[in-house]
Design a protein around this motif. Structure first.
Motif, PDB file in Angstrom:
ATOM      1  N   LEU A  57       0.807  -1.219   0.000  1.00 15.20           N
ATOM      2  CA  LEU A  57       0.000   0.000   0.000  1.00 15.20           C
ATOM      3  C   LEU A  57       0.837   1.265   0.000  1.00 15.20           C
ATOM      4  N   THR A  58       1.904   1.295   0.804  1.00 17.38           N
ATOM      5  CA  THR A  58       2.610   2.555   0.994  1.00 17.38           C
ATOM      6  C   THR A  58       4.088   2.344   1.240  1.00 17.38           C
ATOM      7  N   MET A  59       4.876   3.314   0.806  1.00 20.41           N
ATOM      8  CA  MET A  59       6.296   3.351   1.134  1.00 20.41           C
ATOM      9  C   MET A  59       6.579   4.360   2.228  1.00 20.41           C
ATOM     10  N   ALA A  60       5.551   5.008   2.726  1.00 19.31           N
ATOM     11  CA  ALA A  60       5.743   5.926   3.838  1.00 19.31           C
ATOM     12  C   ALA A  60       6.218   5.145   5.058  1.00 19.31           C
ATOM     13  N   PRO A  61       6.982   5.778   5.931  1.00 14.67           N
ATOM     14  CA  PRO A  61       7.600   5.059   7.055  1.00 14.67           C
ATOM     15  C   PRO A  61       6.595   4.745   8.158  1.00 14.67           C
ATOM     16  N   SER A 336      11.840   4.063   4.926  1.00 18.20           N
ATOM     17  CA  SER A 336      10.538   3.422   4.811  1.00 18.20           C
ATOM     18  C   SER A 336      10.465   2.272   5.781  1.00 18.20           C
ATOM     19  N   GLY A 337       9.275   1.950   6.220  1.00 14.15           N
ATOM     20  CA  GLY A 337       9.104   0.841   7.139  1.00 14.15           C
ATOM     21  C   GLY A 337       9.835   1.075   8.437  1.00 14.15           C
ATOM     22  N   PHE A 376      13.110   4.078  -7.436  1.00 12.48           N
ATOM     23  CA  PHE A 376      14.299   4.940  -7.398  1.00 12.48           C
ATOM     24  C   PHE A 376      13.927   6.345  -6.924  1.00 12.48           C
ATOM     25  N   GLY A 377      12.758   6.837  -7.347  1.00 11.67           N
ATOM     26  CA  GLY A 377      12.311   8.142  -6.868  1.00 11.67           C
ATOM     27  C   GLY A 377      12.056   8.146  -5.376  1.00 11.67           C
ATOM     28  N   ASP A 378      11.453   7.079  -4.869  1.00 11.92           N
ATOM     29  CA  ASP A 378      11.231   6.980  -3.418  1.00 11.92           C
ATOM     30  C   ASP A 378      12.557   6.903  -2.674  1.00 11.92           C
ATOM     31  N   THR A 379      13.544   6.266  -3.294  1.00  7.01           N
ATOM     32  CA  THR A 379      14.869   6.174  -2.671  1.00  7.01           C
ATOM     33  C   THR A 379      15.517   7.544  -2.570  1.00  7.01           C
ATOM     34  N   SER A 380      15.461   8.313  -3.653  1.00 11.50           N
ATOM     35  CA  SER A 380      16.044   9.660  -3.605  1.00 11.50           C
ATOM     36  C   SER A 380      15.268  10.559  -2.649  1.00 11.50           C
TER      37      SER A 380
END
Length: 500
Positions: A57-61, A336-337, A376-380
């Motif tokens: 669902l999400t990559m938010a932490p 994240s997580g 990759f965008g979430d990583t940056s």
């Protein structure tokens, strides 16, 4: 924004277990009481499905998962809880008895919500000493994904209680809607009952079978309802003249003898056997847990799609997800997580842990091309949060923009596969960050893709590049200096088509 400090769940079935999962994944400790001998197994299976869904669902932490404690009594479970959710079987005398027991043992300021799908809160709060803090909090299954809770007060429920409940649901990603007057079955189940009753007649009269009826819903108005509901959908149907035109055009249809909503179908053995046989033919080849996982994947895909509507602010349940994620990012900070980055920065930074969801795959069952760029965008983005470039920073008018990207696809990511990504800074100065990211298979540590990227610090209001402020550079420079001692990753500086 007020939040729940500790929750108690009384009843751990389908709904109670899913409430517990919603609380736990929001970082809230839960005391659970359910006398069923297999309560721990049942709740554990629900929680496992919820964790699987949230990974897609999400990559938010997400905050560190709350702790669940199985208690031996109602009194033990409610001790210290400021939100108590009752989810015992739908029998008035049983629910009233349990709620009265909760009321006697809980802190006087604790909120008491009932998951009833139709019983009147006034009837439930009859014998309570503190009835002003009791209300219906009617959710929809699965509670850990569907954000709605109907909040219904009884005659003795205070307005402040309903407002407090609404405020406390928001930080766990739920939308509390306050129903103005109590009524049997509230709003949602009244609508569902009307559709359900008509559906039973259509099956009874052999107009269609269960699969055809479900197809009619899911391929048409079900998709419209997912984003706009009923009235806004019909507002559009009225065209430029709006709702008045729609009502004038279609209102007379209400007097036509189309439906059987006032007639009750006889659920005799023959009709029950017909429906059961059609239902088994439709989906009986799959077990209930598999169906739940498929349902969760589909819901995640719909919510993710709706999250991107209205210029990224979201629409329908996607809007609630976007708001929930913004809260998580503001609360969780790095990665994240709830992953925390090693303070010495002596290795590439592991920033993202995720899972390939159904919404990410193509017709081959592999992660589609643009989803690699998303990871990759979430990583940056995770790097930027690490150096202080967060929501508040961007809203103030400055940010880093990606100006160049080179992606290599080295392997295949498949549905359900767990992934993680790392980032190594190659160089940086007052305006630029050049870095190299890698997506890995979390089970094998095999590199699946790499990206070399260049970001430029900009003044968004001026629309041009600008030096990053001292406080950002003070966080960025030590990482750059530490990563300068690392080996240069294979693939840095490659051109498209260059032989490996």
């Amino acid at each position: 924004m007020t939040s729940i400090s500790q929750a108690a769940c009384i009843g751990g079935g389908v709904i109670g277990g899913a409430w517990a999962a919603r609380f736990l994944l929001a970082g809230i400790d839960v005391n659970m009481f359910d006398p069923h001998p297999e309560a721990e197994r049942i709740v554990g299976e629900v929680l496992a499905n919820a964790e699987r869904a949230y990974a897609m669902l999400t990559m938010a932490p997400l905050p560190p998962k709350g702790k669940i404690t199985f208690c031996k009594s109602v009194e033990e479970a409610v001790e210290g809880a400021d939100w108590i959710q009752e989810s015992v079987p739908e029998r008035l005398e049983l629910k009233r008895s349990v709620i009265t027991q909760i009321d006697a043992a809980a802190h006087p300021k604790a909120l008491i919500g009932s998951s009833t799908s139709g019983l009147m809160p006034t009837d439930l709060q009859r014998d309570m000493k503190h009835p002003e803090r009791m209300f219906v909090a009617h959710p929809y299954n699965p509670v850990y994904l569907l954000p709605l809770a109907e909040l219904v007060g009884g005659q003795k429920t205070s307005v402040e209680t309903l407002k407090a409940a609404q405020e406390k649901l928001a930080p766990i990603g739920m939308k509390g809607v306050i129903i103005k007057k109590e009524i049997e079955a509230f709003v949602g189940d009244r609508l569902l009952e009307a559709v359900w009753r008509e559906g039973l007649w259509l099956i009874h009269d052999d107009i269609c079978d269960t699969e055809t009826l479900d197809d009619v819903i899911r391929y048409s108005f079900g998709m419209r309802w997912a984003q706009m509901g009923m009235f806004e959908t019909y507002r559009i149907a009225g065209g430029e003249a709006g709702m008045r035109h729609f009502l004038a055009q279609f209102g007379p249809c209400l007097s036509w003898p189309w439906t059987k909503l006032t007639d009750v179908v006889d659920l005799d053995d023959a009709l029950v056997d017909k429906i059961a046989a059609q239902s088994d033919a439709q989906s009986g080849a799959r077990g209930i847990r598999e169906l739940e996982r498929i349902r969760d994947e589909n819901l995640v895909g719909i919510m993710q799609a709706l999250k991107g509507g209205d210029a990224g602010r979201g629409w329908g349940s996607g809007k609630i997800l976007a708001e929930f994620e913004k809260h998580l990012w503001a609360q969780g900070g790095i990665g994240s997580g709830a992953r925390q980055v090693a303070p010495d920065h002596s290795a590439p930074l592991r920033l993202i842990d995720t899972q390939v969801s159904a919404a990410w795959v193509d017709y081959n069952g592999h992660m589609t091309e643009h989803r690699y760029l998303q990871v990759f965008g979430d990583t940056s983005d995770a790097l930027l949060r690490l150096i202080g470039v967060d929501f508040a920073y961007v809203e103030a008018g400055q940010s880093y923009y990606t100006v160049e990207t080179h992606i290599r696809h080295l392997g295949e990511a498949k549905l359900g596969q767990r992934l993680y990504s790392t980032l190594q800074i190659l160089s940086s100065d007052e305006k630029r960050i050049r870095f190299f990211s890698t997506i890995y298979n979390a089970e094998t540590d095999e590199a699946l893709a790499t990206a070399e990227q260049l970001m430029l610090h900009v003044d968004s209001k001026a629309g041009k590049s600008a030096p990053a402020p001292t406080e950002v550079l003070a966080r960025l420079t030590p990482i750059t200096e530490a990563h300068a001692d690392l080996p240069v990753p294979e693939g840095v500086g490659r051109s498209v088509g260059q032989k490996r």
